[in-house]
Design a protein around this motif. Structure first.
Motif, PDB file in Angstrom:
ATOM      1  N   UNK A  38       1.717   2.973  -1.326  1.00  0.00           N
ATOM      2  CA  UNK A  38       2.923   3.492  -0.702  1.00  0.00           C
ATOM      3  C   UNK A  38       2.506   4.218   0.576  1.00  0.00           C
ATOM      4  N   UNK A  39       3.477   4.631   1.360  1.00  0.00           N
ATOM      5  CA  UNK A  39       3.158   5.323   2.620  1.00  0.00           C
ATOM      6  C   UNK A  39       4.368   6.133   3.048  1.00  0.00           C
ATOM      7  N   UNK A  40       4.116   7.256   3.719  1.00  0.00           N
ATOM      8  CA  UNK A  40       5.233   7.982   4.328  1.00  0.00           C
ATOM      9  C   UNK A  40       5.749   7.178   5.522  1.00  0.00           C
ATOM     10  N   UNK A  45       5.373   2.290   8.254  1.00  0.00           N
ATOM     11  CA  UNK A  45       4.551   3.045   7.311  1.00  0.00           C
ATOM     12  C   UNK A  45       3.415   3.770   8.032  1.00  0.00           C
ATOM     13  N   UNK A  46       3.204   5.053   7.657  1.00  0.00           N
ATOM     14  CA  UNK A  46       2.040   5.783   8.142  1.00  0.00           C
ATOM     15  C   UNK A  46       0.814   5.399   7.320  1.00  0.00           C
ATOM     16  N   UNK A  47      -0.166   6.289   7.259  1.00  0.00           N
ATOM     17  CA  UNK A  47      -1.388   5.973   6.508  1.00  0.00           C
ATOM     18  C   UNK A  47      -1.050   5.794   5.026  1.00  0.00           C
ATOM     19  N   UNK A  48      -1.433   4.656   4.451  1.00  0.00           N
ATOM     20  CA  UNK A  48      -1.080   4.394   3.049  1.00  0.00           C
ATOM     21  C   UNK A  48      -1.824   5.286   2.062  1.00  0.00           C
ATOM     22  N   UNK A  49      -1.209   5.452   0.911  1.00  0.00           N
ATOM     23  CA  UNK A  49      -1.856   6.060  -0.248  1.00  0.00           C
ATOM     24  C   UNK A  49      -1.852   5.028  -1.375  1.00  0.00           C
ATOM     25  N   UNK A  50      -2.856   5.124  -2.233  1.00  0.00           N
ATOM     26  CA  UNK A  50      -2.910   4.233  -3.394  1.00  0.00           C
ATOM     27  C   UNK A  50      -2.997   5.077  -4.660  1.00  0.00           C
ATOM     28  N   UNK A  51      -2.312   4.625  -5.701  1.00  0.00           N
ATOM     29  CA  UNK A  51      -2.310   5.299  -7.001  1.00  0.00           C
ATOM     30  C   UNK A  51      -2.594   4.271  -8.085  1.00  0.00           C
ATOM     31  N   UNK A  52      -3.347   4.698  -9.084  1.00  0.00           N
ATOM     32  CA  UNK A  52      -3.627   3.820 -10.213  1.00  0.00           C
ATOM     33  C   UNK A  52      -2.849   4.325 -11.431  1.00  0.00           C
ATOM     34  N   UNK A  83       0.689  -4.811   8.815  1.00  0.00           N
ATOM     35  CA  UNK A  83      -0.294  -3.947   9.479  1.00  0.00           C
ATOM     36  C   UNK A  83      -1.125  -4.776  10.469  1.00  0.00           C
ATOM     37  N   UNK A  84      -1.501  -4.168  11.571  1.00  0.00           N
ATOM     38  CA  UNK A  84      -2.350  -4.901  12.533  1.00  0.00           C
ATOM     39  C   UNK A  84      -3.776  -5.018  11.996  1.00  0.00           C
ATOM     40  N   UNK A  85      -4.173  -4.045  11.175  1.00  0.00           N
ATOM     41  CA  UNK A  85      -5.485  -4.157  10.518  1.00  0.00           C
ATOM     42  C   UNK A  85      -5.302  -3.920   9.018  1.00  0.00           C
ATOM     43  N   UNK A  86      -5.976  -4.742   8.230  1.00  0.00           N
ATOM     44  CA  UNK A  86      -5.858  -4.589   6.779  1.00  0.00           C
ATOM     45  C   UNK A  86      -6.584  -3.327   6.321  1.00  0.00           C
TER      46      UNK A  86
END
Lengths: 163, 163
Positions: free
Chosen positions: A96-98, A104-111, A155-158
């Motif tokens: 997800x991302x703000x 989207x800004x910088x993504x976060x990942x949750x498990x 995203x321009x970069x993965x």
């Protein structure tokens, strides 16, 4: 390549993006059915679907992703919330991302641990449903109705997600 | 004592009372998430909650019943539908009845197989959530809001459910 480290899924960390749906000692409960069933009542803060929509219940069968896991694209649903709850205990990955000026800004990942599901708030950027170990079935509670309920961002970069 | 034999839960047999929520070859599906996820779209015919209510997502932890299983009481919710979906594969027992002049008529019993959930239609008589093998957790999708959403009926004679 930028690496995003997946964090454990907790209500506190996930709060800006959605609800964690789980049975935990933190939840208020009451007994129903003459004491045989404990109900953990209303675990989401917002099942949203707007004036021109309605809530539907669907299911999904997700194929597992093999690492390395890359995040190249996100989407959001401006008109409704979207919940994913596994119907077998399984881990799954949430990205997800703000929002930053409509992207989207910088993504976060949750498990998510076995026993956890989530409800994305309306209009929250997120990646695709990502299971890790095996084919997994999910319940989906989201919106059907009029209007454009999908925005996508490439995203321009993965990013690479580290579990 | 009158004995009610539990039938296998199928969409056809359960149709007067609610929806069966399951992934099956009978369902229409489409692929999402670039082909990694198959979505079985909108598996219920009616998520109903009325004008003064809204849909909520809850969970429940149900204790198992040991046979013999007796049915002494039913309830219904005049204002909303109510879905129960196990979050681990489990069998569970469903009891329901047609309405006869504001009371439940002769009950029917259905045995849900692992992978099946149900959605009771609004105002449908049903018994309590009954699991058989072990403590089982369920997702509940039902209604919260104004108004009296519970009617109960006590049978003058208990029925015995035969699994």
């Amino acid at each position: 390549m930028q690496i995003i480290k997946a964090l454990p899924l907790t209500k506190e960390a996930f709060a800006p993006f959605g609800d964690v749906i789980e049975i935990s000692t933190a939840e208020k409960s009451h007994f129903i059915n003459r004491g045989t069933t404990e109900r953990f009542h209303n675990l989401t803060s917002a099942v949203a679907f707007g004036e021109d929509g309605h809530v539907i219940i669907s299911m999904a069968r997700a194929q597992p992703f093999a690492p390395p896991i890359f995040l190249t694209k996100m989407e959001r649903h401006p008109l409704g919330s979207q919940a994913f709850i596994p119907v077998s205990p399984t881990r799954f990955l949430i990205t997800t991302a703000p929002d930053e000026n409509g992207k989207p800004g910088t993504p976060l990942a949750f498990l998510a641990a076995p026993g956890q599901g989530i409800n994305y708030f309306r209009n929250t950027w997120h990646g695709v449903l990502t299971v890790l170990e095996s084919v997994s079935d999910f319940l989906i509670i989201d919106r059907e109705g009029e209007g454009k309920n999908l925005e996508e961002h490439q995203f321009t970069q993965a990013y690479q997600i580290e579990i």
